[in-house]
Design a protein around this motif. Structure first.
Motif, mmCIF file in Angstrom:
data_model
loop_
_atom_site.group_PDB
_atom_site.id
_atom_site.type_symbol
_atom_site.label_atom_id
_atom_site.label_comp_id
_atom_site.label_asym_id
_atom_site.label_seq_id
_atom_site.Cartn_x
_atom_site.Cartn_y
_atom_site.Cartn_z
ATOM 1 N N SER A 88 0.816 -1.224 0.000
ATOM 2 C CA SER A 88 0.000 0.000 0.000
ATOM 3 C C SER A 88 0.842 1.264 0.000
ATOM 4 O O SER A 88 0.379 2.329 -0.406
ATOM 5 C CB SER A 88 -0.927 0.003 1.225
ATOM 6 O OG SER A 88 -0.171 0.058 2.420
ATOM 7 N N VAL A 89 2.112 1.149 0.461
ATOM 8 C CA VAL A 89 2.979 2.332 0.528
ATOM 9 C C VAL A 89 4.006 2.332 -0.597
ATOM 10 O O VAL A 89 5.019 3.031 -0.528
ATOM 11 C CB VAL A 89 3.677 2.426 1.901
ATOM 12 C CG1 VAL A 89 2.661 2.722 2.983
ATOM 13 C CG2 VAL A 89 4.433 1.145 2.243
ATOM 14 N N ALA A 90 3.737 1.553 -1.641
ATOM 15 C CA ALA A 90 4.492 1.591 -2.899
ATOM 16 C C ALA A 90 5.948 1.196 -2.752
ATOM 17 O O ALA A 90 6.808 1.706 -3.466
ATOM 18 C CB ALA A 90 4.395 2.995 -3.530
ATOM 19 N N GLY A 130 4.799 0.509 -10.362
ATOM 20 C CA GLY A 130 4.103 1.445 -9.486
ATOM 21 C C GLY A 130 2.811 1.969 -10.088
ATOM 22 O O GLY A 130 2.410 1.603 -11.201
ATOM 23 N N ASP A 149 4.541 7.025 -8.897
ATOM 24 C CA ASP A 149 4.776 5.995 -7.889
ATOM 25 C C ASP A 149 3.961 6.281 -6.619
ATOM 26 O O ASP A 149 4.488 6.365 -5.510
ATOM 27 C CB ASP A 149 6.260 5.917 -7.550
ATOM 28 C CG ASP A 149 6.647 4.573 -6.944
ATOM 29 O OD1 ASP A 149 5.810 3.658 -6.937
ATOM 30 O OD2 ASP A 149 7.788 4.447 -6.454
ATOM 31 N N THR A 174 1.408 6.158 -3.436
ATOM 32 C CA THR A 174 0.998 5.257 -2.365
ATOM 33 C C THR A 174 -0.522 5.285 -2.239
ATOM 34 O O THR A 174 -1.207 6.102 -2.883
ATOM 35 C CB THR A 174 1.613 5.684 -1.032
ATOM 36 O OG1 THR A 174 1.062 6.963 -0.650
ATOM 37 C CG2 THR A 174 3.129 5.807 -1.126
ATOM 38 N N GLU A 175 -1.053 4.425 -1.399
ATOM 39 C CA GLU A 175 -2.490 4.450 -1.134
ATOM 40 C C GLU A 175 -2.910 5.819 -0.634
ATOM 41 O O GLU A 175 -3.934 6.375 -1.066
ATOM 42 C CB GLU A 175 -2.847 3.378 -0.101
ATOM 43 C CG GLU A 175 -4.318 3.395 0.320
ATOM 44 C CD GLU A 175 -4.586 2.583 1.577
ATOM 45 O OE1 GLU A 175 -5.771 2.353 1.869
ATOM 46 O OE2 GLU A 175 -3.611 2.203 2.262
ATOM 47 N N ASN A 227 -0.401 -4.521 -7.068
ATOM 48 C CA ASN A 227 -1.030 -3.189 -7.082
ATOM 49 C C ASN A 227 -1.879 -2.976 -5.830
ATOM 50 O O ASN A 227 -2.989 -2.445 -5.894
ATOM 51 C CB ASN A 227 -1.863 -2.983 -8.349
ATOM 52 C CG ASN A 227 -2.954 -4.033 -8.540
ATOM 53 O OD1 ASN A 227 -3.221 -4.845 -7.647
ATOM 54 N ND2 ASN A 227 -3.597 -4.022 -9.700
ATOM 55 N N GLN A 228 -1.312 -3.374 -4.665
ATOM 56 C CA GLN A 228 -2.055 -3.220 -3.409
ATOM 57 C C GLN A 228 -2.240 -1.765 -2.993
ATOM 58 O O GLN A 228 -2.936 -1.485 -2.019
ATOM 59 C CB GLN A 228 -1.367 -3.999 -2.282
ATOM 60 C CG GLN A 228 -1.564 -5.504 -2.367
ATOM 61 C CD GLN A 228 -0.389 -6.185 -3.044
ATOM 62 O OE1 GLN A 228 0.327 -5.575 -3.826
ATOM 63 N NE2 GLN A 228 -0.179 -7.452 -2.747
ATOM 64 N N GLN A 229 -1.621 -0.838 -3.747
ATOM 65 C CA GLN A 229 -1.934 0.575 -3.520
ATOM 66 C C GLN A 229 -3.420 0.830 -3.748
ATOM 67 O O GLN A 229 -4.002 1.737 -3.154
ATOM 68 C CB GLN A 229 -1.112 1.465 -4.468
ATOM 69 C CG GLN A 229 0.395 1.345 -4.307
ATOM 70 C CD GLN A 229 0.998 0.347 -5.261
ATOM 71 O OE1 GLN A 229 0.449 -0.727 -5.507
ATOM 72 N NE2 GLN A 229 2.161 0.674 -5.825
ATOM 73 N N SER A 262 -6.327 -0.011 -2.614
ATOM 74 C CA SER A 262 -6.941 -0.623 -1.442
ATOM 75 C C SER A 262 -8.442 -0.764 -1.643
ATOM 76 O O SER A 262 -9.032 -0.138 -2.540
ATOM 77 C CB SER A 262 -6.670 0.239 -0.212
ATOM 78 O OG SER A 262 -7.318 1.497 -0.339
#
Length: 369
Positions: A10-12, A250, A263, A265-266, A298-300, A302
């Protein structure tokens, strides 16, 4: 279990391997998710005739703390926080215990450690919890892992097959290419609709087809919409068509033809959406051979972000060649929110060329209750 698997998504940070990356992810506010995902995989076993073994605390016992399952503590991590050596030692201890199956939660890095420790001597089942999951030893979702485990516990047989453990080739990555490298094999109980395929990174890339997809996407874009472009060679082609540099592995945020956050983050995505008054579109591509469009690399994106974007503004792009590598299997979503995953199940438009679109099924595990 690797309790820190997937922490960097989530934080890239592209992964969670190594204590430095783990600590950095924690400082950035990342939340561990491996315990919850292992819990979801083991929950269907309640009431079945099984015996579980593992380490105390977050390397096993904590995942069953709210489940009525017999759990035998056979040791504890030697370090706090636990590390790679603890994972390796636990795998060896489980083999010595004579277990029938080793169930582990993590990503490709965790799979490599387990493979180093036990090879093909004990069958395994991987519960996907990492950022990058190219290996073929993982179930498509925690619920799919639970379905396989319950079938085995109820006495149903499953063929054991050698599956590849893969991880990013770091030398290729430093040269700007994403390539999964074969490191080892482990044995898994095969259920075609539950175990994911190895990421098809070696197939020839149809660059002309990607350019056609990119041209179609760019033609559809407007200046009022915020665009979230996930990782992948096809999404990179869209950024190239826009004349923009894409972030390797990213998420990039584009508005009015410009990359406003690279790039991301969430938190970056949520902030950009909060300050934008118009619609938001998320652009993702399917992983070749596997078919995952959300939850792999790609868990960014959420669950909170996916819900805000809404299903109709989720643009899936993939060349027809990439769809063919799925051999009729559906696309998959694994957002870490089973209810949201089920809302995404069904036929979804996929942009596969210039003025070309197909309806393709998105599959998912049924959610109990």
């Amino acid at each position: 279990m690797n309790p820190y698997a997937g922490l960097g998504g989530s934080v890239a940070l592209k992964g969670s391997d190594g204590s430095h990356t783990r600590d950095q992810a924690m400082r950035l506010g990342a939340q561990p998710r491996a315990l919850d995902r292992m819990h979801r995989a083991l929950a269907p076993l309640q009431g079945a005739a099984v015996e579980l073994y593992g380490y105390a605390g977050d390397m096993g016992q904590a995942a069953v703390s709210e489940l009525t399952l017999p759990f035998h503590v056979i040791g504890a991590a030697a370090t706090n926080p636990s590390g790679d050596a603890d994972t390796r030692q636990l795998a060896v201890a489980l083999q010595a215990q004579g277990v029938d199956l080793i169930v582990f939660a993590g990503g490709d890095g965790t799979a490599r450690i387990v493979a180093d420790a036990i090879g093909t001597r004990v069958p395994v089942m991987g519960v996907p919890a990492g950022v990058k999951i190219h290996s073929g030893v993982y179930a498509i979702t925690p619920e799919a892992a639970g379905r396989v485990l319950l079938n085995l516990a109820q006495g149903h047989w499953a063929p054991l097959v050698d599956a590849e453990v893969r991880d990013i080739d770091e030398a290729a990555f430093r040269q700007g290419r994403v390539r999964a490298r074969h490191y080892a094999d482990m044995r898994v109980p095969l259920e075609d609709d539950a175990i994911q395929q190895v990421k098809n990174a070696g197939a020839a890339v149809d660059e002309l087809a990607q350019l056609d997809v990119a041209a179609e996407v760019v033609e559809r874009m407007d200046d009022d919409t915020l665009y979230l472009l996930g990782p992948g060679s096809t999404t990179r082609a869209v950024m190239s068509e826009l004349g923009l540099e894409a972030t390797l592995l990213g998420v990039d945020i584009v508005h009015s033809g410009q990359c406003i956050v690279a790039d991301a983050t969430e938190r970056d995505i949520l902030n950009a959406m909060a300050s934008h008054s118009g619609p938001t579109v998320m652009i993702v591509t399917a992983i070749g051979g596997q078919g995952h469009i959300l939850g792999r690399g790609n868990q960014q994106f959420s669950p909170q972000i996916v819900r805000q974007v809404a299903r109709q503004n989720l643009w899936v792009i993939a060349t027809t060649e990439k769809l063919k590598t799925l051999a009729g299997r559906p696309l998959w979503v694994d957002t870490n929110d089973p209810q949201l995953d089920m809302q995404l199940v069904g036929l979804m438009p996929v942009i596969c060329g210039y003025h070309q679109e197909v309806l393709y099924p998105v599959g998912g595990e049924h959610v109990a209750g």
